[in-house]
Motif scaffolding. Sequence first.
Motif, mmCIF file in Angstrom:
data_model
loop_
_atom_site.group_PDB
_atom_site.id
_atom_site.type_symbol
_atom_site.label_atom_id
_atom_site.label_comp_id
_atom_site.label_asym_id
_atom_site.label_seq_id
_atom_site.Cartn_x
_atom_site.Cartn_y
_atom_site.Cartn_z
ATOM 1 N N ILE A 4 99.790 90.478 26.444
ATOM 2 C CA ILE A 4 98.404 91.456 26.029
ATOM 3 C C ILE A 4 97.378 90.439 25.364
ATOM 4 O O ILE A 4 96.225 90.617 25.459
ATOM 5 C CB ILE A 4 98.946 92.492 25.063
ATOM 6 N N ALA A 43 93.659 90.352 26.746
ATOM 7 C CA ALA A 43 92.570 90.647 25.851
ATOM 8 C C ALA A 43 91.522 89.679 25.665
ATOM 9 O O ALA A 43 90.454 90.066 25.235
ATOM 10 C CB ALA A 43 93.121 91.310 24.351
ATOM 11 N N THR A 44 91.985 88.496 25.449
ATOM 12 C CA THR A 44 90.960 87.314 25.381
ATOM 13 C C THR A 44 90.612 86.680 26.331
ATOM 14 O O THR A 44 89.690 86.488 26.816
ATOM 15 C CB THR A 44 91.648 86.310 24.233
ATOM 16 N N ASN A 84 91.359 80.471 24.285
ATOM 17 C CA ASN A 84 91.962 81.942 24.881
ATOM 18 C C ASN A 84 93.007 81.625 25.880
ATOM 19 O O ASN A 84 94.209 82.277 26.049
ATOM 20 C CB ASN A 84 90.883 82.750 25.562
ATOM 21 N N HIS A 110 86.449 94.910 30.958
ATOM 22 C CA HIS A 110 86.595 94.085 29.683
ATOM 23 C C HIS A 110 85.300 93.069 29.596
ATOM 24 O O HIS A 110 84.681 92.995 28.574
ATOM 25 C CB HIS A 110 88.058 93.642 29.853
ATOM 26 N N TRP A 130 82.314 92.648 26.821
ATOM 27 C CA TRP A 130 82.020 91.371 26.260
ATOM 28 C C TRP A 130 80.379 91.048 26.613
ATOM 29 O O TRP A 130 79.595 90.690 25.640
ATOM 30 C CB TRP A 130 82.730 90.306 26.844
ATOM 31 N N SER A 184 88.267 98.793 24.768
ATOM 32 C CA SER A 184 88.357 97.967 26.001
ATOM 33 C C SER A 184 89.690 97.200 25.826
ATOM 34 O O SER A 184 90.536 97.314 26.569
ATOM 35 C CB SER A 184 87.292 97.101 26.341
ATOM 36 N N ALA A 185 89.675 96.524 24.705
ATOM 37 C CA ALA A 185 91.008 95.605 24.252
ATOM 38 C C ALA A 185 92.054 96.701 24.399
ATOM 39 O O ALA A 185 93.408 96.189 25.013
ATOM 40 C CB ALA A 185 91.043 94.790 23.311
ATOM 41 N N LEU A 186 92.053 97.935 23.543
ATOM 42 C CA LEU A 186 93.194 98.780 23.584
ATOM 43 C C LEU A 186 93.409 99.370 24.939
ATOM 44 O O LEU A 186 94.678 99.924 25.158
ATOM 45 C CB LEU A 186 92.754 99.975 22.691
ATOM 46 N N SER A 187 92.505 99.646 25.757
ATOM 47 C CA SER A 187 92.904 99.942 27.267
ATOM 48 C C SER A 187 93.738 99.064 27.745
ATOM 49 O O SER A 187 94.824 99.336 28.645
ATOM 50 C CB SER A 187 91.618 100.093 27.761
ATOM 51 N N LEU A 188 93.360 97.811 27.792
ATOM 52 C CA LEU A 188 94.310 96.735 28.266
ATOM 53 C C LEU A 188 95.721 96.883 27.595
ATOM 54 O O LEU A 188 96.714 96.834 28.414
ATOM 55 C CB LEU A 188 93.731 95.270 28.072
ATOM 56 N N PHE A 189 95.815 97.025 26.374
ATOM 57 C CA PHE A 189 97.055 97.160 25.775
ATOM 58 C C PHE A 189 97.629 98.322 26.316
ATOM 59 O O PHE A 189 99.046 98.192 26.609
ATOM 60 C CB PHE A 189 96.825 97.461 24.288
#
Length: 384
Positions: free
Chosen positions: A25, A29-30, A65, A188, A192, A300-305
């Motif tokens: 994850i 995210a990165t 990253n 994502h 950014w 967006s990062a939480l969505s990927l999570f």
Amino acid sequence: MILHELIDYETLRLIWWVLLGVLLIGFAATDGFDMGVCTLLPFIGRTDLERRTIINTVGPVWEGNQVWFILGGGAIFAAWPPLYAVSFSGFYLAMFVVLAALILRPVAFKYRSKHADTQWRSRWDWALFIGGFVPPLIFGVAVGNVLQGVPFRLDPTLRAFYDGSFFGLLNPFALLCGLLSVTMLIMHGSAWLALKTSGTIAGRARTVGLVAALATPALFALGGLALYLWIDGYRISSAIIADGPSNPLLKSVETAPGLWFGNYARWPLLLVAPLLGLIGPLLVWYGLKAGREVGTLLVSALSLFGIIATVGVSMFPFILPSSVDAASSLTVWDSSSSHQTLFIMLVVTLIFLPIVMAYTAWAYRILWGKVDPDAIRDGQGHHY
């Protein structure tokens, strides 16, 4: 008492399953927004200055990253040797394509602006597109195949045999997962760019991000429906020995459509993951519409999570099911390294992972703020 016995084998296996998820994850995210930005580069950047501006939003951070990708591969190799052996053997050609695409990215970053010729720079821009588009597509295809079961089997001596082919991986459900992977990283990357740029570039990024933020939950829901109705899930039908030897052949496994959803019935709290995958992108859509830059990137990062965690918790305790011989499927409980190895690795991780996270946070703090096109045009500082 021997030190490593302070934590029992079952708990260590579970901890490393969680840590592997954290690393994957973290990578998504990165490095995910890096790949999303590179995918968007030829379409959002209309002039050379605009494309240089876009490149400079990720140029200073992409190398750091990549650490998450290296850590994830290292964790698979050390904590789950059978998983590493089977997956990297079966997906060898696919992994080679991923590595070739990833290698294009640093080369393109370094060489693009070495020559002022328009065609030269355009070719490197498309190389960056390949480096951003191909890896998430193949990663998504790989996840789609894992959910369906990978065609491998183990003989009585635990030697692995892969019976599939590269083109066999390109089935409709796997391609759907690949498309979902690309779409969520475009979302994502758009978030950014909305944070790191201004004016026309940010406006175009928001426009693309709005579409991707609607497509992501739609594709996610479609994949879930297909998984529930038509694709066999896996369940251990024999007694589960969580602290037993790493021998996958000591269990019995049954398959049937819908079994991947059994964990949600047993532990309803796990529904948080798919809900994040469905609702998170809609909140990204709202954030892009409202111009809330920092919050939109975090959501967006939480969505990927949510999307990635959904795969993990749906499959648990399986980590690599077999479509040829279900009993050969690898699980958290029967394919790990030894108790002592997992403990030593945990100690090392507890020391160095906080250092990596602290350095990453410091680097982002130093590089905070929008990229200034005027500084790039005037040659101020060190820009790509």
